[in-house]
Write an enzyme that holds these catalytic residues in place. Structure first.
Site, PDB file in Angstrom:
ATOM      1  CD  GLU B 193      -3.150  -0.951   0.223  1.00  0.00           C
ATOM      2  OE1 GLU B 193      -3.253   0.100  -0.441  1.00  0.00           O
ATOM      3  OE2 GLU B 193      -3.965  -1.892   0.118  1.00  0.00           O
ATOM      4  CE  LYS B 235      -6.741   5.724   3.465  1.00  0.00           C
ATOM      5  NZ  LYS B 235      -6.850   4.355   3.941  1.00  0.00           N
ATOM      6  CD  GLU B 245     -13.836   5.247  -2.678  1.00  0.00           C
ATOM      7  OE1 GLU B 245     -13.309   4.967  -1.596  1.00  0.00           O
ATOM      8  OE2 GLU B 245     -14.144   4.415  -3.529  1.00  0.00           O
ATOM      9  NE  ARG B 249     -11.201   7.089   1.406  1.00  0.00           N
ATOM     10  CZ  ARG B 249     -11.432   6.946   2.705  1.00  0.00           C
ATOM     11  NH1 ARG B 249     -12.111   7.869   3.338  1.00  0.00           N
ATOM     12  NH2 ARG B 249     -10.992   5.900   3.357  1.00  0.00           N
ATOM     13  CG  ASN B 253     -10.792   2.543  -4.629  1.00  0.00           C
ATOM     14  OD1 ASN B 253     -10.596   1.992  -3.558  1.00  0.00           O
ATOM     15  ND2 ASN B 253     -11.808   3.351  -4.857  1.00  0.00           N
ATOM     16  CG  HIS B 256      -7.423  -1.549  -3.842  1.00  0.00           C
ATOM     17  ND1 HIS B 256      -6.192  -0.946  -3.985  1.00  0.00           N
ATOM     18  CD2 HIS B 256      -7.510  -1.898  -2.525  1.00  0.00           C
ATOM     19  CE1 HIS B 256      -5.579  -0.926  -2.810  1.00  0.00           C
ATOM     20  NE2 HIS B 256      -6.350  -1.493  -1.908  1.00  0.00           N
ATOM     21  CG  HIS B 260     -11.046  -5.585  -3.822  1.00  0.00           C
ATOM     22  ND1 HIS B 260     -11.869  -4.504  -3.583  1.00  0.00           N
ATOM     23  CD2 HIS B 260     -10.157  -5.612  -2.792  1.00  0.00           C
ATOM     24  CE1 HIS B 260     -11.487  -3.898  -2.464  1.00  0.00           C
ATOM     25  NE2 HIS B 260     -10.454  -4.540  -1.978  1.00  0.00           N
ATOM     26  CG  HIS B 272      -5.613  -6.236   0.793  1.00  0.00           C
ATOM     27  ND1 HIS B 272      -6.733  -6.116  -0.005  1.00  0.00           N
ATOM     28  CD2 HIS B 272      -5.164  -4.964   0.977  1.00  0.00           C
ATOM     29  CE1 HIS B 272      -6.951  -4.833  -0.274  1.00  0.00           C
ATOM     30  NE2 HIS B 272      -6.014  -4.112   0.304  1.00  0.00           N
TER      31      HIS B 272
END
Lengths: 375, 375
Positions: B193, B235, B245, B249, B253, B256, B260, B272
């Protein structure tokens, strides 16, 4: 509301630091649903959540009212009754929306009474971390009280509304004609909350309700609309000042501390309105016992409630210590002490120390023990 | 942070129109927990929620750190693992708090990794319609990413984090020493991240991470603290601009959407961080294919990820059409189209049209089909 809807009242609730949300009230306002949605809650898909009984009664007219929308509309129903206001039903509805592939550009329409509003509101509050909800109440209690204010949630075995979220609606549309099919007894349940608004904030409003009682119970459209508008204005004013119940919003809990205890001990067999009605009388008596509330207030409240056929004789008797124990799991409990909202007199709530106060268990027990002799 | 804590960095996140919440970062900051709680999250009772493994590892030092508090502290544990981030576990924890009689004057302390933060955060978000939560991350992914920003939630069979709420913490306390027991492989997961923060916003930061890779993987305290502070600042700046979001924001993602999908298809067997790492490479490749991302970006990202031992060889292969299907239930889906965050180049996210854009399924399939030849 634009000039083309002269019949309707618009109340605005400015909350959450934003522009707030509009509440449209008026007989026939449902006909403008598609137009109002496209302005105040535009979405790619709409999920109508209603109990099966409300869907049977109103699906045709609501689908007609939504006819003008280009968006896809899906219906999601659940069995009627407070017993369905659970985490399980919330999970089932959520999964049904996920099965249908509804994304963040969807909007929930909560159609029904207090249960549908709270349950569908909680689905919307937690779906993909929150999508908009529009409240379209069909019961009097939802029109008068629960559709405004943004409280959503479900019950657990520990008590009512213990799991939930604040999730202000994008819009509230109240068409009193949706309540025309309500039985007289359900009307009375909803009117208990209007009486509460009068008792805490506005004695002239309380007296107007008293005079209008026969028409309100019979479902007279003008009387009902006037009552809904009056209560929505009071509720909106309180919520606007204190959305999260840090202060003045607590006053809306008048009658609810002992009312919730009665409901809970009855296994929710006692309807909410009747429980709150007698919660108010008991809490007025607690206030009188403490010297906070003007003597005679509880008796006056009891007399008005009888006009609305909310008879004390319909409430089962519970052991005083069981009732007191049931108040402990109430959300209003603080530092181990249960706090009560008390009246100064009819139409005036006690402001000090902070809209509510801890009351010694002995005082509450004393009121409950002397109950049958006085009621 | 008062002058007595010169070792620690303080970052403020101003969200929700309020004063926001403070994030304290520093080795040893845990020692000041009681003092900071009494100032930023005063409560009558504290509920510590942690998985059983984290409780075993850290209970003694956390209890010591809470020693100065007059308030009652109770522990609530759950079995470790992403498989526990469910509505059932959320309901079980909620009931445990209700059993203990915790009222609105309580505060949740979420101690652990991303699962504990999301799960305990969602318990707090919905408990009595919301009580405060303090995030005390113990994993690197939680320190670098998930403890900041207010996202809470649980997974369902449809996908990750599909049920949840925005519930900003009252405070975040990050003591990198709590991560000292982390295995090397879990450290790498969290660092994915941080690499993302560099990739979307800050190439010099990305290069600093690259140079510090050996120290970061070995758990060097100074390198870890610098990385946590850097990522938390990035962040916090993004979240402060757009908590819900609606706009910028979304850039968090990056990686992601396909990440995901990989996690979901693996039944969450792929961690993850590893899934997001290769989600980033794949999404960079999508951007290159569309002419949005500078050619070579995906290859550079892949090279950096290998330095962090996030090897592509550890990711199982899934059928491209199954991966694409799995992206459809992602929360980022809009009007039926799946939206992707794309890079311009390393350190610069594509702003137009609205921080993310719909990508034709054919392009994604093409990238996925050519995968093994290039990876």
């Amino acid at each position: 509301m634009k000039e083309a809807h002269p019949f309707a009242q618009r109340v605005n609730v400015a909350v959450s630091g934003g522009d707030g949300y509009p509440i449209f009230v008026g007989p026939g306002s449902l006909e403008h649903l598609a137009d109002l949605l496209s302005r105040y809650a535009p979405a790619f898909r709409y999920a109508v959540i209603a109990d099966a009984r409300v869907a049977d009664l109103h699906r045709a007219e609501i689908e007609k009212a939504l006819g003008g929308l280009a968006a896809e509309v899906s219906w999601f129903t659940f069995p009627p009754g407070e017993a369905e206001k659970t985490r399980d039903q919330w999970a089932r509805l959520t999964d049904a929306l996920l099965d249908r592939g509804l994304g963040r550009d969807s909007c929930v329409l909560a159609v029904g009474g207090g249960v549908a509003g709270d349950l569908a509101g909680f689905v919307a509050a937690t779906y993909l971390r929150g999508i908009p909800v529009v409240q379209i109440p069909t019961s009097l209690v939802a029109m008068i009280d629960s559709s405004v204010g943004g409280k959503t949630g479900v019950d657990t075995r520990h008590g009512k509304n213990l799991v939930g979220a604040f999730h202000p609606p994008a819009m509230v549309l109240i068409d009193p004609r949706l309540a025309r099919t309500l039985p007289r007894i359900e009307r009375a349940q909803g009117l208990a909350e209007a009486i509460k608004h009068g008792a805490i904030l506005d004695r002239p409003y309380l007296e107007a309700l008293e005079h209008a009682a026969p028409g309100l119970l019979a479902g007279d459209e003008m009387a009902t609309t006037a009552c809904v508008v009056g209560s929505v204005r009071h509720k909106a004013a309180v919520v606007q000042e204190d959305e999260r119940e840090g202060g003045i919003r607590k006053i809306l809990n008048f009658g609810h501390t002992l009312g919730h205890a009665i409901e809970q001990l009855s296994g929710y067999a006692v309807p909410h309105g009747l429980a709150v009605a007698w919660g108010m009388v008991l809490e007025a008596r607690v206030g009188e016992r403490l010297g906070v509330t003007e003597p005679g207030t509880a008796a006056m409240l009891a007399r008005i409630l009888r006009l609305f056929e909310l008879d004390w004789e319909r409430v089962p008797r519970f052991a005083p210590d069981a009732l007191v124990a049931a108040t402990r799991t109430d959300k209003k409990a603080r530092e181990g002490a249960v706090h009560y909202v008390l009246l100064r007199k009819l139409g005036v709530v006690a402001r000090d120390p902070d809209w509510s106060r801890p009351v010694p268990v002995a005082v509450v027990l004393d009121v409950l023990q002397s109950l049958d002799g006085e009621a």
